[in-house]
Scaffold this active site. Sequence first.
Site, short mmCIF file in Angstrom:
data_model
loop_
_atom_site.label_atom_id
_atom_site.label_comp_id
_atom_site.label_asym_id
_atom_site.label_seq_id
_atom_site.Cartn_x
_atom_site.Cartn_y
_atom_site.Cartn_z
CD GLU A 34 -54.92 2.88 24.70
OE1 GLU A 34 -54.11 3.82 24.73
OE2 GLU A 34 -54.72 1.78 25.25
CB CYS A 42 -46.69 -3.85 22.02
SG CYS A 42 -46.06 -5.25 21.07
CG HIS A 445 -31.58 -32.23 5.10
ND1 HIS A 445 -30.50 -31.55 5.62
CD2 HIS A 445 -31.27 -32.52 3.80
CE1 HIS A 445 -29.58 -31.43 4.68
NE2 HIS A 445 -30.03 -32.02 3.57
#
Length: 466
Positions: A34, A42, A445
Amino acid sequence: MAESYDLIVLGSGPGGYVAAIRAAQLGLKTAIVERENLGGICLNWGCIPTKALLRSAEIFHYMQHAKDYGLVADGISADLAAVVKRSRGVAKQLNQGVTHLMKKNKIAVHMGTGKLTGKGKLTVTAQDGKTTELTAKNIIVATGARARDLPHLPADGKRVWTYRHAMTPAEMPTKLLVIGSGAIGIEFASFYNDMGSDVTVVEMMDRIVPVEDADVSTFLEKSLKKQGMTILTKAAVEKIEATAAGVKATIKDKDGKLIQGDYSHVIVAIGIVPNTADIGLKELGVAMDDRGFLRTDATCKTNVEGLYAIGDITAPPWLAHKASHEGVIAVEAINGGHPHAMEPRNIPGCTYCHPQIASVGLTEAKAKEAGYEVKVGNFPFIGNGKAIALGEAEGFIKTVFDAKTGELLGAHMIGAEVTELIQGYTIGKTLETTEAELMETVFPHPTLSEMMHESVLGAYGKALHI
């Protein structure tokens, strides 16, 4: 003497670090390289910190509309520096999380710039100039992409911004020009509009968020205009000049008329450029398309033996979750497995503007272009009790089915929390569900998810609450 591994991953974004973890799980001796921050763009400068910014803007919006909920909130104001600080803190926390995951999975981390020097060979150059030679039978390239600049005025971080500059502003734009209405452009337009900036969005296509279903684009444009934004479609920025006070732009509108405007800042969101330069790809003869993105097969393998590529350096869609899934596919293929190939139509897309957008599969227009006879359902938020109770009655859910087989071809949503709802349809598409199975599913619901059921019913003339 070179350090030897079973697998080297170049780049530690959501594709790279996930690939490294999966490789370690499978018993492969793994290294990850890296250049800047573990977690990649990101986690550090993209998906995550922007959502932190948007959350602050969302709460600020609700505070300003407290009376709509029977509440009183006086003297409301925003502290931009504190909002940015919180966003950076969120990114730092997750960066530390990835660092922990690397240690936990015994993955060797090499910080520095990586370059392929031959088949199975990679050199890492640290900031102090020290080099380390690594070798492996297989290498995964996951170097991602960067923002595309305007050819006549590159971003300077002062008046002309890319997404990265827009995430850590030194000051609040008073009058903001956003060039491009894809996910990045629209998210920042939404953030700064909610925070009080005067926002103009310029889009060359005939509608904003052009990859989305046309009905979603139309609804979003009306909503953003209602919120105070200026939206210019079929328009192009002809000229742009940085001045001491800001930016002077010349915009050609859809009628060919030239519009002069002064803005305090500009955000350029006109696409991405793959990070392929100076990492040894050309020397190895790696095949690329005409835009510079690497060509790969169903298991993410390039034309060079032992070299794989994942994420934004490859073909679209350019999404973090697609990169992560590709990382797993590549590693399992490397380990001798037989992973399922990526199905682009089953990859959901989310845009975290206000209102949110989420979709998966074919739009109605694309389904018809592909030769399908379609059945389309459309259910509005205003017909849902939970949406009304939340004070979020704007939006709709649209479903597209194959009229002959009942296959779910696509789903398109706009409204509150649809980025969380879309996964229901994504699972349905992955399982190759039909309208009958969705109709027979019991939705709880009161929830927003009931609209997903109603939209399916509506495609077949059976909607109950409209």
